[in-house]
Every structure is written in C-alpha cells, then in structure tokens.
Design a protein around this motif. Sequence first.
Motif, short mmCIF file in Angstrom:
data_model
loop_
_atom_site.label_atom_id
_atom_site.label_comp_id
_atom_site.label_asym_id
_atom_site.label_seq_id
_atom_site.Cartn_x
_atom_site.Cartn_y
_atom_site.Cartn_z
N ILE A 61 -27.06 -42.85 -58.54
CA ILE A 61 -27.06 -42.97 -60.00
C ILE A 61 -27.99 -44.08 -60.47
O ILE A 61 -28.44 -44.10 -61.61
CB ILE A 61 -25.61 -43.20 -60.50
CG1 ILE A 61 -25.52 -43.00 -62.01
CG2 ILE A 61 -25.09 -44.56 -60.06
CD1 ILE A 61 -24.08 -42.93 -62.53
N ARG A 74 -19.63 -40.81 -62.27
CA ARG A 74 -20.87 -40.20 -62.75
C ARG A 74 -20.82 -39.98 -64.26
O ARG A 74 -21.77 -40.28 -64.97
CB ARG A 74 -21.11 -38.89 -61.99
CG ARG A 74 -22.25 -38.02 -62.48
CD ARG A 74 -23.59 -38.70 -62.58
NE ARG A 74 -24.31 -38.90 -61.35
CZ ARG A 74 -25.60 -39.24 -61.28
NH1 ARG A 74 -26.30 -39.42 -62.39
NH2 ARG A 74 -26.19 -39.46 -60.12
N ILE A 105 -20.91 -41.70 -54.87
CA ILE A 105 -21.36 -42.86 -55.62
C ILE A 105 -20.77 -44.16 -55.10
O ILE A 105 -21.43 -45.20 -55.12
CB ILE A 105 -21.06 -42.67 -57.12
CG1 ILE A 105 -22.08 -41.68 -57.72
CG2 ILE A 105 -21.11 -43.98 -57.87
CD1 ILE A 105 -21.91 -41.43 -59.20
N PHE A 125 -29.28 -34.22 -61.49
CA PHE A 125 -28.75 -35.52 -61.90
C PHE A 125 -29.88 -36.39 -62.46
O PHE A 125 -30.96 -36.46 -61.88
CB PHE A 125 -28.13 -36.25 -60.71
CG PHE A 125 -27.01 -35.49 -60.05
CD1 PHE A 125 -25.71 -35.61 -60.48
CD2 PHE A 125 -27.29 -34.63 -58.98
CE1 PHE A 125 -24.69 -34.90 -59.86
CE2 PHE A 125 -26.27 -33.93 -58.35
CZ PHE A 125 -24.96 -34.06 -58.80
#
Length: 452
Positions: free
Chosen positions: A84, A265, A287, A423
């Motif tokens: 991320i 997320r 993550i 993403f």
Amino acid sequence: MKDATNHIVNINLAEPAAEISREKSAELYTKAKTYFPGGVNSPVRAFKSVYGTPLFIQKGDGSHLWDADGNEFVDYCCSWGPLILGHNHPAVREKVIEVMQYGMSFGAPTALENELAELILSNNRFIEKIRFVSSGTEAVMSAIRLARGYTKRNKILKFEGCYHGHVDALLVKAGSGLVTFGETSSAGIPQSFADETVVVALNDKTAVAQAFEEFKDQIAAIIIEPIPANNGLLLQEPEFLQFLRDICTANGSLLIFDEVISGFRVGFEGAAGYYNIQPDIITYGKIIGGGLPVGAYGASAAIMSQISPDGAVYQAGTLSGNPVAMSAGIAQLSQLLQPGFYKQLHDKTEGFVNAVRSYIAEHNYPVKVFAIGSVFWFAFTEQEAIRRADEINPASMDNFKLMHRELLNRGIYLGPSGYEVGFVSSAHTAADLEKTQQAIFHSLSLIFDSQI
C-alpha cells in the motif's frame, strides 16, 4: 483528454503498441519449468489467462517495476495488495535492515510481536486479541478450526465467488441447488471434507436462511470476504452483511470476515470498520507484513481464549511472529496511521477511476470500473452492479486479455487475470495516473473501435 468545454474527446487512435521484449523472461521461464510445476510457485503467475510468457521481475521502487528485460512498468498489482506504500518504501526497508542485524528467526517470543499487536489492537475496535501466523491461508485455516472448537459444530457456510486461500474445506464450489454441499474444486481433497462446507450464492438472503433451516444447530460459522476481491470486485450491499451478522447471532453461529485483502486497505479497521459491522473472527494477511509473508486472526478475548496454550484448539507455527515480518509490519502500519493517509489514497483512487469512467461513458463502451477505497476492477459489462460470481460473463475475459497486452506494452502492469483486482498505492504519482489513464483510453479504443 478534454476539449475547451471540459468534455472528453476522441484520442488519436494509434496502432497497437509495439511488443515489449520478453527474451530474458522467456529464457528464465523455460528454465523455471524444469524446476517448478508450470514453471511457477503460484498458479496465476504463469500468465495462462493473458498473452505471452510470464514477466520475471527484477526490482521494484515506489510505484514502478522493472523486469529482467529492463522493461519499466507502473505497477497496480502491488504484490497482490500488500504494498500500500509502494515498493521498497524507505521506512519499511530501513526497519527491516535494522532488525535483521540481530537475527532473522528465533522460534521464540520477541518484543516486536508485542509492538505490532499493540499497534493493531489499540487502533481496531473489532478485535481484542490476535495471533500471528505466516500467511492468509494459515489465518483462515486457524479461524475455521477456532470457530468449530468454540461452537462445537462442524459445518461452515461459504459463498461462491469468495476465495479463502487453499484450505481443503474451502476449496469447494457450489453444486446445482440453491443450497448445496461443496464440490471439491481441486484434486486431492476428499469429498468428506467438502461435505462439511455448505456453499451458497452471494447476495442471496433466501439461500442463507434456507441453509440454517436445513442444517439447524450444525453451522459453526459463516465465512465471507466482506469485500469480495478474489473473483472480481463483487461489492456487497451493507444490508446483506448486516443480515449475515443477525442470522449468525440468532443461530449461535460465528461470523468470520476474511479481510486478507480488505484489512488495512479500505481503512485501518478494514471492512469491519468501513461497514461498522462486528464479526466474531477476522483474518488478516498481506499488508500487516509490509510485503513479507505474514497473516493473523483476531477476535474477542473470550473466543481467543480457546486457542492453545490457553484452550483446547491447537494451532502453532515455527515462523509465527517472525521478527523480520513483524518489523516490516510495524513500519508500514505506522505510516498508515498518519493523519489523512486513507483520505488522500481514496481521493487519488477516486480521481483516477472517475477519469476512466468518464472516458468510457463518453464513448459508450460496455465497460464498468468498480472501486472501493484504493481497490478497483475492470468489468467488461453493461451491468450497473455485479454482486455474484455467476454474473460475470466468462467471455468478457477475452477483452481483458487484449487490454492486458496493450497495457503491458504501454508500461502499465496489472495482475495477469481479468478476475483480479488492481490496487493504487500512496507511491502512485499524478504523472503515473495520467500515463495510466492515457494507456487505458488507447487500449479501450483499440479494443472497441479498431477491433484488434
């Protein structure tokens, strides 16, 4: 591209982009096939659903990837979601290097486990205790065992179109009825395992209610991806998720949210926080390891007290709480807690997605872009919503295959399957997104106007 009146106008159609070189990747793939089944260590990497041989990645930095042939890409796969912050983020890298100097595995507790757990639990209203494992699959497997041990029941209800890792009891698909026992979707899984799994369609309250009637007092838990993102982005209405919460409560069953993708997320509290729905058990992955192998499951203190050594539900792992993975998770989650992080990421994604939607609408292409938080998915359809797996037209994947090739050739990397989501990371710049938009515009125009 817009004219002076702020309307999107036709881009100049060009020939399909020149094919990127894959010579070194092809050589590596040929050699890999002598070592690994299909030449890969995870099936989707084999590029069977798209054109060409797999790309062998050499390095990543920020929002970009480079393959063995030196091709550079703006990356929207992000290692299937966990990156991320983008590739090789300095805070994550430096923390990992610092910790690695003292050793990489001990098979014993470290203070880093406490630090990451406190970081998560003090910022998450939905769990009170957590157990670290080494993958999302392991987290789900452990959560299922915990649910069975806690309720003293055996059956699990899952949904067609939700993927929960390669757990034997959950690698099943629906049969032909409204409510069916699972049919194994992989060789090597005994039918007796699948017989403990009830499979129904997503977004079908009637089927769920019928399952509880047919298997009264037998269902240990419902497991669902609250944001299904492994078979397209099958966004559910909040009312359906609340219905699952209510029917589990009424029947003494547990509700498991598989948040291996959605956790951290769409917000630090994941889908549970996004929808403000309290599940009984939540599974995490991706993550929380900052890109390193990790998973976790959490619940109330009462439910987690059933786990050994406190309780009778056994679960263990030599590499659970690995210090290197813990350090990467600490560094990454600390960044996510910075004020405004998620709003900035959401706004960035929304701007990108809306620009693509506007172009699609202007040209009346049969394409939809579904999105939530920083997750997006291209569906070659005219449907306004896709909430079930059987609403995806398999033939539409032919268009994704063309799009994937065009985007790769224009320096944009998506996961090599039309069923996979994309993403956006905090590392993606305005220039990255503009380049990507233009590549998408050209690709769609070539598909629908030029019929490549």
